[in-house]
Design a protein around this motif. Structure first.
Motif, mmCIF file in Angstrom:
data_model
loop_
_atom_site.group_PDB
_atom_site.id
_atom_site.type_symbol
_atom_site.label_atom_id
_atom_site.label_comp_id
_atom_site.label_asym_id
_atom_site.label_seq_id
_atom_site.Cartn_x
_atom_site.Cartn_y
_atom_site.Cartn_z
ATOM 1 N N THR A 21 -3.238 0.404 -3.722
ATOM 2 C CA THR A 21 -2.959 -0.956 -3.283
ATOM 3 C C THR A 21 -2.440 -1.748 -4.481
ATOM 4 N N PHE A 76 0.839 -1.190 0.000
ATOM 5 C CA PHE A 76 0.000 0.000 0.000
ATOM 6 C C PHE A 76 0.876 1.243 0.000
ATOM 7 N N TYR A 87 -1.110 -5.801 -5.497
ATOM 8 C CA TYR A 87 -1.167 -7.154 -4.962
ATOM 9 C C TYR A 87 -0.168 -8.104 -5.607
ATOM 10 N N PHE A 143 -4.881 7.311 1.931
ATOM 11 C CA PHE A 143 -4.654 6.177 1.039
ATOM 12 C C PHE A 143 -4.451 6.638 -0.398
ATOM 13 N N TYR A 147 0.635 5.372 0.936
ATOM 14 C CA TYR A 147 -0.128 6.420 1.594
ATOM 15 C C TYR A 147 0.655 7.723 1.512
#
Lengths: 110, 113
Positions: free
Chosen positions: A49, A34, A51, A46, A36
């Motif tokens: 994201t 993530f 993965y 935020f 931020y």
């Protein structure tokens, strides 16, 4: 031992001078990474994201990429309002843990 | 606007005097988190609730406790604050577990005298 390292610690850019921030990780099993943004005296906000390796996300002047060892946050033609601390965080399989890196403090000079 | 609210924004307590920090959310999220952030350091996760299920990080001191009486509210109790507990305390929420997109409150800055 799981580890997240961000570099550089601090970065000064001229307005319009593109650059990249790095987040390298050594973890047993990455469930998510993530990004931020944190302004002084405020909670983190935020951004993205990621993965899996090869994944990319974009938002305005920011683009985040992920490999098996690191993530980059690319800032294209930054503006003074992009000045902030950028934090990356990882969610790992070991103990279902989640933790932030120490951040990169970005200053964009007009 | 849906948001995460923390009260108070600034809290001063004395060494050893119990203190409670409050967090509320209007997002109706299932997960609520508490972080400690010391000056120039990264936020450190203390614990989180998934609904009523409490999840404590392994290295969170016993001095820190939490309560979540309902979906909207979560409290951080520091039973005997020490000088080393002075920090910004951040509350965050997310819709689902897995530490997905988290929404942070503005934080409570705790001073211990």
């Amino acid at each position: 031992e799981d580890q997240v390292t961000q570099s550089p610690e601090a970065l000064r850019l001229q307005e319009g001078e593109s650059s990249s921030l790095n987040c390298s990780y050594t973890v047993s099993g990455l469930r998510g990474l993530f990004w931020y943004r944190q302004d002084p005296g405020k909670g983190p906000e935020f951004l993205f994201t990621l993965y899996s390796a090869g994944e990319e996300k974009e938002k305005e002047r920011l683009k985040a990429t992920l490999t098996k060892k690191e993530s980059f946050l690319h800032i294209t033609a930054p503006k003074p309002e992009d000045s902030a601390t950028y934090l990356c965080a990882v969610h790992v399989n070991t103990g279902n843990q989640f933790y932030f890196g120490t951040g990169t403090s970005l200053t964009v000079i007009p | 606007d849906a948001m995460v609210i923390q009260n108070p924004r600034y809290q001063v307590t004395q060494f050893g005097k119990p203190v409670t920090l409050s967090c509320s959310q209007t997002l109706n999220h299932n997960v609520m988190y508490w972080y400690q952030q010391k000056s120039s350091q990264a936020p450190k996760l203390l614990f989180h609730y998934y609904d009523k299920d409490f999840n404590n990080e392994a290295d969170t001191p016993d001095n820190f406790q939490s309560r979540r009486p309902n979906t909207s509210f979560c409290f951080l109790d520091i039973r005997s604050p020490g000088l080393g507990d002075a920090a910004m305390y951040l509350c965050a929420t997310s819709r689902n577990p897995g530490h997905n997109e988290q929404f942070f409150g503005p934080g409570t800055r705790l001073t211990v005298l």
